[in-house]
Design a protein around this motif. Sequence first.
Motif, mmCIF file in Angstrom:
data_model
loop_
_atom_site.group_PDB
_atom_site.id
_atom_site.type_symbol
_atom_site.label_atom_id
_atom_site.label_comp_id
_atom_site.label_asym_id
_atom_site.label_seq_id
_atom_site.Cartn_x
_atom_site.Cartn_y
_atom_site.Cartn_z
ATOM 1 N N ALA A 297 0.845 -1.202 0.000
ATOM 2 C CA ALA A 297 0.000 0.000 0.000
ATOM 3 C C ALA A 297 0.875 1.246 0.000
ATOM 4 N N CYS A 298 0.228 2.408 -0.033
ATOM 5 C CA CYS A 298 0.943 3.703 0.038
ATOM 6 C C CYS A 298 0.325 4.556 1.142
ATOM 7 N N GLY A 299 1.081 5.490 1.647
ATOM 8 C CA GLY A 299 0.574 6.515 2.568
ATOM 9 C C GLY A 299 -0.067 5.925 3.801
ATOM 10 N N SER A 300 -1.235 6.458 4.137
ATOM 11 C CA SER A 300 -1.922 5.993 5.343
ATOM 12 C C SER A 300 -2.332 4.525 5.213
ATOM 13 N N ALA A 301 -2.630 4.110 3.994
ATOM 14 C CA ALA A 301 -3.010 2.708 3.797
ATOM 15 C C ALA A 301 -1.832 1.802 4.170
ATOM 16 N N TYR A 302 -0.618 2.290 3.922
ATOM 17 C CA TYR A 302 0.581 1.544 4.322
ATOM 18 C C TYR A 302 0.664 1.486 5.860
ATOM 19 N N ILE A 344 -4.009 -2.617 -0.071
ATOM 20 C CA ILE A 344 -4.899 -1.691 0.648
ATOM 21 C C ILE A 344 -4.909 -0.338 -0.066
ATOM 22 N N SER A 345 -6.105 0.155 -0.361
ATOM 23 C CA SER A 345 -6.197 1.464 -1.014
ATOM 24 C C SER A 345 -7.589 2.061 -0.824
ATOM 25 N N GLN A 346 -7.634 3.240 -0.276
ATOM 26 C CA GLN A 346 -8.922 3.929 -0.111
ATOM 27 C C GLN A 346 -9.537 4.183 -1.485
ATOM 28 N N SER A 347 -8.761 4.835 -2.353
ATOM 29 C CA SER A 347 -9.307 5.254 -3.654
ATOM 30 C C SER A 347 -9.443 4.093 -4.638
ATOM 31 N N GLY A 348 -8.589 3.095 -4.462
ATOM 32 C CA GLY A 348 -8.569 1.993 -5.430
ATOM 33 C C GLY A 348 -7.935 2.388 -6.748
ATOM 34 N N GLU A 349 -7.298 3.569 -6.792
ATOM 35 C CA GLU A 349 -6.736 4.055 -8.061
ATOM 36 C C GLU A 349 -5.254 4.417 -7.946
ATOM 37 N N THR A 350 -4.647 4.290 -6.786
ATOM 38 C CA THR A 350 -3.258 4.720 -6.626
ATOM 39 C C THR A 350 -2.365 3.959 -7.607
ATOM 40 N N ALA A 351 -1.649 4.716 -8.436
ATOM 41 C CA ALA A 351 -0.948 4.104 -9.572
ATOM 42 C C ALA A 351 0.060 3.038 -9.128
ATOM 43 N N ALA A 395 -11.777 14.896 1.932
ATOM 44 C CA ALA A 395 -10.569 15.564 2.448
ATOM 45 C C ALA A 395 -9.347 14.777 1.980
ATOM 46 N N VAL A 396 -8.311 15.503 1.596
ATOM 47 C CA VAL A 396 -7.105 14.812 1.119
ATOM 48 C C VAL A 396 -6.528 13.904 2.204
ATOM 49 N N ALA A 397 -6.475 14.415 3.434
ATOM 50 C CA ALA A 397 -5.924 13.597 4.530
ATOM 51 C C ALA A 397 -6.976 12.578 4.952
ATOM 52 N N THR A 398 -6.641 11.317 4.819
ATOM 53 C CA THR A 398 -7.642 10.285 5.116
ATOM 54 C C THR A 398 -7.836 10.121 6.618
ATOM 55 N N THR A 399 -9.055 9.872 7.008
ATOM 56 C CA THR A 399 -9.363 9.587 8.422
ATOM 57 C C THR A 399 -10.259 8.342 8.472
ATOM 58 N N THR A 404 -11.388 2.474 8.732
ATOM 59 C CA THR A 404 -12.118 1.295 8.255
ATOM 60 C C THR A 404 -11.152 0.247 7.693
ATOM 61 N N GLN A 405 -10.011 0.703 7.168
ATOM 62 C CA GLN A 405 -8.986 -0.272 6.726
ATOM 63 C C GLN A 405 -8.502 -1.084 7.926
ATOM 64 N N LEU A 406 -8.291 -0.388 9.050
ATOM 65 C CA LEU A 406 -7.865 -1.103 10.261
ATOM 66 C C LEU A 406 -8.907 -2.153 10.646
ATOM 67 N N LEU A 599 -0.455 18.305 -2.351
ATOM 68 C CA LEU A 599 -0.931 16.934 -2.172
ATOM 69 C C LEU A 599 -2.137 16.624 -3.053
ATOM 70 N N ALA A 600 -2.294 15.356 -3.325
ATOM 71 C CA ALA A 600 -3.450 14.914 -4.095
ATOM 72 C C ALA A 600 -4.101 13.759 -3.359
ATOM 73 N N LYS A 601 -5.389 13.675 -3.468
ATOM 74 C CA LYS A 601 -6.116 12.601 -2.785
ATOM 75 C C LYS A 601 -5.884 11.267 -3.479
ATOM 76 N N SER A 602 -5.975 11.323 -4.776
ATOM 77 C CA SER A 602 -5.884 10.082 -5.523
ATOM 78 C C SER A 602 -4.639 10.189 -6.403
ATOM 79 N N VAL A 603 -3.605 9.435 -6.044
ATOM 80 C CA VAL A 603 -2.308 9.627 -6.695
ATOM 81 C C VAL A 603 -2.219 8.689 -7.903
ATOM 82 N N THR A 604 -2.680 9.212 -9.043
ATOM 83 C CA THR A 604 -2.815 8.354 -10.215
ATOM 84 C C THR A 604 -1.592 8.391 -11.125
HETATM 85 C C1 G6P Z 1 -2.444 9.967 -0.996
HETATM 86 C C2 G6P Z 1 -3.462 10.431 0.038
HETATM 87 C C3 G6P Z 1 -3.303 9.609 1.324
HETATM 88 C C4 G6P Z 1 -3.435 8.134 1.014
HETATM 89 C C5 G6P Z 1 -2.444 7.688 -0.082
HETATM 90 C C6 G6P Z 1 -2.783 6.302 -0.596
HETATM 91 O O1 G6P Z 1 -1.170 10.294 -0.579
HETATM 92 O O2 G6P Z 1 -3.291 11.797 0.335
HETATM 93 O O3 G6P Z 1 -4.310 9.988 2.248
HETATM 94 O O4 G6P Z 1 -3.202 7.392 2.169
HETATM 95 O O5 G6P Z 1 -2.541 8.563 -1.217
HETATM 96 O O6 G6P Z 1 -4.039 6.375 -1.220
HETATM 97 P P1 G6P Z 1 -5.016 5.168 -1.389
HETATM 98 O O7 G6P Z 1 -6.200 5.744 -2.097
HETATM 99 O O8 G6P Z 1 -4.296 4.143 -2.216
HETATM 100 O O9 G6P Z 1 -5.352 4.654 -0.026
#
Ligand code: G6P
Length: 606
Positions: A297-302, A344-351, A395-399, A404-406, A599-604
């Motif tokens: 995963a990346c970011g908070s999902a990591y 693990i990915s909130q957006s399901g689109e992180t490249a 919001a860009v910063a996930t909460t 819910t991932q946890l 920052l971007a919410k969905s890092v494509t």
């Molecule tokens: C960006 C968001 C973070 C998120 C990360 C992974 O950096 O700002 O909040 O944790 O991407 O995104 P994902 O959608 O894959 O969980």
Amino acid sequence: MCGIVGYIGNKDTKNILLDGLKKLEYRGYDSSGIAILDSEINIVKEKGKIVNLENKLKLENIQGNIGIGHTRWATHGEPNEINSHPHFSSDKKIAVVHNGIIENYLELKEKLQNKGYKFISDTDTEVVAHLYHSYYTDDMLDALCKVLRDIKGSYALCIMCSEHKDKFIVARKDSPLIIGIGSDENFVASDIPAILEHTKEYYFLDDMEMAIITKDNINIFDRDKNLIKKEVFKVDFDISLAQKNGYDYFMLKEIFEQPLCIKKCINAKILDNDIFFEKFSITNEQIKDINNIHIVACGSAYHAGMVGKHIIEKMCRIPVNLDIASEFRYKNPILNKNDICIIISQSGETADTLAALKLAREKGIKIISIVNVVGSSIARESNDVLYTLAGPEIAVATTKGYSTQLAMLYMIALKFGYIRCNINESTYKDYIKELQSMEKYIKNCLSLEDRIKTIANKYYNIENAFIIGRGLDYSASLEASLKLKEISYIHSEAYAAGELKHGSIALIEDNTVVFGILTQDDLLEKAVSNLKEVKARGARLVIIAKEGYESLRDIADDIVFIPNIKEEFMASLSVIPMQLLSYYVAINRGCDVDMPRNLAKSVTVE
Ligand code: G6P
């Protein structure tokens, strides 16, 4: 990261595009633009916030029944007006918006320049405009098909031609694009919030698919131009979930949605004190045979994955490798038969996460994904998807996405541990019961809001912070630190408390603020020693501790107590005061909480 909107119909195209772009602001951007086709294509674009574009548009009388819009997060070329999308072909008959990266753009640019095409921007996207022009005769689909054959990389593309006033054309690969189905009008967008006010029905475009969109028709084609039939999806959440509903910021709203989201996420999987993963393709026998789990995963999902690793190893005694997706994909990972991969990915689109998934799948590894956005690329590419059901996170910063991932990771750990007979029935049921009370415990943490506000008022002007903990508290510290730095721009470092001595303690001086997270009984003494070490060197201590650790009052400058629940689940609670603290610190500093800089919410893009 980059947002696309397209509209065709009889309404006010300009306003629909602008509204749509505003709904995609959360994805992160630094310039925006629209193209509207009337007798000719008019493009207006501007650096900075959408309001700048809006103001510029007030000075122009642009109308038409078909248009495309874009928010750009700069990758190739600085964020200025010229580099903003839409991009024109030289004769201004073709306009293109693009999300993604054309990896071979330099090579294509050179070929086009040799043919006499003049480039005015530094972007990779401009290549598509000229390339499309070079192939275009009168058949929009045919030209697009040829372009797709030439370009490498990722893209969601939306293209208009001045000679076709009744249609635009789209394509995608590895970047999200949906087509909103209206009546007497149709839409395209990078994400649902942009179309939600107009329609709840939409198609997902899959990789290498193209579509021709008119006011009354949506025709979708595969890469060989065969017309294909696609499933119609229906938005399953209410529009209010994508609005602020009286909160100043989406982030605060989403923080307070957590009890409900956790409840939804858990209740969807628990029935009669048992956990069920419906339609799971992985059998109990396969779960018993798992040798290794790879969490990527990346970011908070990591960070959620780090908590997951801890708990899965404890409950299942399966070794778990945890990797950041952008590292995993380039390290030639060791993947063996009987391994599984949890993505693990909130957006399901992180490249990077999507690419890591594809790599693991190519090696024959089963993929379970934990995803929030229904139907997203990662969800669709996985063998099994566990949806977190947090609803749209703006919001860009996930909460709520992280929380819910946890919860989902706890359920995987419990179920797999039980199937593998690592935990007995009474322990299993006991933990399930505790999970079902999680909503109440999180509410309890949220009731600390006023106390946290006071602490935020006291510390908001610091420039550096350390957040320390051991074991699960260290994983929680990483997430807490990310929250603080991403929205308040305070330089913050998380450390495994025992590691501080190996260098970083050199940075502690009078009044340095150190946050300590302490929730684990067997690590308490050691963690307290680490806090005393920094206190002795002048640090101010802000402690998040579980109820019962009263003696910590003696060393803390400020302390917040959270409910004492099963230790394995404490990361779900310790993060809440840190989310609130980060929020109020950022507000005090005058930061744009929902859209932090850069920052971007969905890092494509990679
Ligand atoms: C960006 C968001 C973070 C998120 C990360 C992974 O950096 O700002 O909040 O944790 O991407 O995104 P994902 O959608 O894959 O969980």
